[in-house]
Motif scaffolding. Sequence first.
Motif, PDB file in Angstrom:
ATOM      1  N   THR A 125      37.286  37.531  55.219  1.00 56.95           N
ATOM      2  CA  THR A 125      37.322  36.194  54.626  1.00 56.95           C
ATOM      3  C   THR A 125      38.772  35.845  54.313  1.00 56.95           C
ATOM      4  OG1 THR A 125      36.906  37.119  52.420  1.00 56.95           O
ATOM      5  CG2 THR A 125      35.009  36.259  53.640  1.00 56.95           C
ATOM      6  N   GLY A 127      41.518  33.037  52.376  1.00 56.15           N
ATOM      7  CA  GLY A 127      41.628  31.956  51.413  1.00 56.15           C
ATOM      8  C   GLY A 127      42.850  32.047  50.526  1.00 56.15           C
ATOM      9  N   PRO A 129      43.669  31.623  46.597  1.00 54.43           N
ATOM     10  CA  PRO A 129      43.258  31.417  45.213  1.00 54.43           C
ATOM     11  C   PRO A 129      44.424  31.014  44.316  1.00 54.43           C
ATOM     12  CG  PRO A 129      43.550  33.741  45.603  1.00 54.43           C
ATOM     13  CD  PRO A 129      43.817  33.050  46.920  1.00 54.43           C
ATOM     14  N   LEU A 154      40.229  23.740  51.257  1.00 60.10           N
ATOM     15  CA  LEU A 154      40.251  25.157  50.893  1.00 60.10           C
ATOM     16  C   LEU A 154      41.305  25.426  49.826  1.00 60.10           C
ATOM     17  CD1 LEU A 154      39.930  26.823  54.421  1.00 60.10           C
ATOM     18  CD2 LEU A 154      38.175  26.769  52.634  1.00 60.10           C
ATOM     19  N   THR A 157      40.179  23.921  46.316  1.00 57.59           N
ATOM     20  CA  THR A 157      39.001  24.550  45.728  1.00 57.59           C
ATOM     21  C   THR A 157      39.136  26.059  45.567  1.00 57.59           C
ATOM     22  OG1 THR A 157      37.946  24.881  47.887  1.00 57.59           O
ATOM     23  CG2 THR A 157      37.488  22.791  46.741  1.00 57.59           C
ATOM     24  N   ARG A 159      38.421  28.111  47.778  1.00 56.49           N
ATOM     25  CA  ARG A 159      37.334  28.746  48.532  1.00 56.49           C
ATOM     26  C   ARG A 159      37.887  29.510  49.722  1.00 56.49           C
ATOM     27  NH1 ARG A 159      31.790  25.260  48.927  1.00 56.49           N
ATOM     28  NH2 ARG A 159      31.664  24.556  46.762  1.00 56.49           N
ATOM     29  N   THR A 160      37.016  30.308  50.328  1.00 54.22           N
ATOM     30  CA  THR A 160      37.424  31.094  51.489  1.00 54.22           C
ATOM     31  C   THR A 160      36.680  30.645  52.739  1.00 54.22           C
ATOM     32  OG1 THR A 160      35.759  32.774  50.980  1.00 54.22           O
ATOM     33  CG2 THR A 160      37.982  33.143  50.125  1.00 54.22           C
ATOM     34  N   MET A 252      36.169  33.131  43.999  1.00 58.08           N
ATOM     35  CA  MET A 252      37.038  32.535  45.003  1.00 58.08           C
ATOM     36  C   MET A 252      36.311  32.218  46.287  1.00 58.08           C
ATOM     37  SD  MET A 252      40.463  34.759  44.380  1.00 58.08           S
ATOM     38  CE  MET A 252      39.606  36.275  44.035  1.00 58.08           C
ATOM     39  N   GLY A 253      34.995  32.370  46.307  1.00 58.78           N
ATOM     40  CA  GLY A 253      34.254  31.939  47.479  1.00 58.78           C
ATOM     41  C   GLY A 253      33.580  33.047  48.245  1.00 58.78           C
ATOM     42  N   SER A 254      33.781  34.315  47.868  1.00 60.49           N
ATOM     43  CA  SER A 254      33.107  35.394  48.572  1.00 60.49           C
ATOM     44  C   SER A 254      32.986  36.591  47.665  1.00 60.49           C
ATOM     45  CB  SER A 254      33.890  35.796  49.825  1.00 60.49           C
ATOM     46  OG  SER A 254      35.039  36.526  49.482  1.00 60.49           O
ATOM     47  N   ARG A 258      35.740  38.113  44.937  1.00 62.42           N
ATOM     48  CA  ARG A 258      35.434  38.284  43.521  1.00 62.42           C
ATOM     49  C   ARG A 258      35.676  39.706  43.091  1.00 62.42           C
ATOM     50  NH1 ARG A 258      31.154  34.828  44.992  1.00 62.42           N
ATOM     51  NH2 ARG A 258      29.717  36.562  45.235  1.00 62.42           N
TER      52      ARG A 258
END
Length: 267
Positions: A125, A127, A129, A154, A157, A159-160, A252-254, A258
């Motif tokens: 993944t 991204g 953060p 991305l 937000t 996100r990943t 953070m999206g995954s 996390r």
Amino acid sequence: MGVSTSSPEKGISVVTIDFPPVNALPVRGWFELADAVRGAGRDPEVRCVVLTAEGRGFNAGVDVKEIQAAGRSALLGANHGCAEAFAAVYECEVPVVAAVQGFCLGGGIGLVGNADAIVASQDATFGLPELDRGALGAATHLARLVPQHLMRALFYTARTATAAELRAHGSVWRVVPRAELRAAALELAREIAAKDGRLLRLAKAAVNGIDPVDVRRSYRFEQGFTFEANLSGVADEVRDTFGTGGKGGKAMGSGAARESGKERAGE
């Protein structure tokens, strides 16, 4: 632990990152990585460099806890170290293939965004953060992986995106099971290294020369806003919530992202 270089096959140099538990690099780690990549590229026997990492994830960015402990000196060091490592990958005299597994966050995006090709595992993944860590930067490199509007979404937000999504956008060469990642990266590196080394070096210089974006200058421009955020105090406010469940500690999206954030760092 640290950065190591090996030569598994003629013409191929493998630079490996190993900073447990999540490959969040301290200041010295970024400079060690820059030196290793530049050294591999200068070797006249090397025709392709593979950039890889040990552990669950490829890279979780800078060591936020080092910055929290050491303050501005570590922040300055991390900024200069990241700039040097990213530039070393981009300016490496031969093509660089990034082999990415698990999470690739923050500084990891700077590395793979400046690589010549990316091979990723199915669980990878990608991204930034940064906004959850009191920083800015590497949007320059994320923009090399996804279209502009997706990059912005991305970035805003935190996100990943998955390896499969990046492959759909054309930025990942191949997605494979994790167990096959090293072999797949070496396969591509082997095909590149089969070319004439002198022509490869000319080709790398030529491709960089026609790039529409000066990645070193644009990344340093972004870093100026990180310094502005620090001078205003907002960066410290956000960074101090890191790992506490506050704004800076949000997902953070995954799952991999996390998990990495809980343990150590991730800018």
